[in-house]
Design an enzyme around this catalytic site. Structure first.
Site: not given
Ligand code: IMP
Ligand code: MG
Length: 178
Positions: A48, A103, A106, A134, A155, A162, A168
């Protein structure tokens, strides 16, 4: 409103390229200021962050190195951020100032695991740099000194991010409109 179609999703621009580049430049300036005199190692997380990393690095004026890494999640549990291993860390980061380049953060679980894995290599410092955050979804305690944008819990895709592997390759960041 102009829309694009990616698989089954209709998407529209949410952050235009010019605004992205403005914030990337701002964050690079903060890193240049804070790490002045140091020689950091930038570790962008694939896939990403490849476009963000390319734009960020061209604004970095420090004597620095870059090594792209990939994290593999346990099969079926990627949503929990359960990271199994880090691929591609072919550099000794012991004693180094490391900047992890992501990138999007979340829940923060993925980044938490990445930081824990990197700590085992005993770097001098680990700083987190993310294009997007976020904040309302953050489930773990993370210090994130470098972030370009805080966004709502929608999202998004494009500029490296992606949807199911697609989307992407856009200059702007898009959000799903339906
Ligand atoms: P986390 O472990 O919940 O912080 O997730 C992080 C990963 O989830 C990122 O590296 C992305 O690959 C994916 N991700 C989370 N939100 C989005 C989004 O809105 N669009 C695309 N990928 C996302
Ligand atoms: Mg990622």
């Amino acid at each position: 409103m102009e829309t694009l179609q990616i698989k089954d999703k209709k998407i529209a621009v949410s952050i235009p390229e010019a605004e992205i580049l403005r914030q990337v430049k701002r964050v690079a300036g903060e890193i240049n200021r804070d790490l002045n005199g140091k020689s950091p190692v930038f570790l962008p997380i694939l896939n990403g962050s490849f476009i963000f990393a390319a734009d960020l690095m061209r604004e970095i004026t420090l004597c620095s190195r870059i090594s792209f890494v990939k994290v593999a999640s346990y099969a079926g549990t990627s949503s929990t951020g359960e990271v199994k291993e880090m691929i591609g860390l072919n550099m000794d980061i012991t004693g180094c100032d490391v900047v992890v380049v992501e990138d999007i953060i979340d829940s923060g679980l993925t980044m938490k695991h990445i930081v824990e894995m990197l700590e085992r290599h005993h770097p001098h410092s680990i700083s987190i740099c993310t294009l997007l955050l976020k904040p309302s979804n953050l489930k773990v305690d993370l210090h994130i000194p470098y972030k370009c944008f805080e966004i709502p819990n929608d999202f998004i895709l494009g500029y490296g991010l992606d949807y199911d592997g697609f989307g992407r390759n856009t200059r702007d960041i898009y959000t799903v409109v339906e």
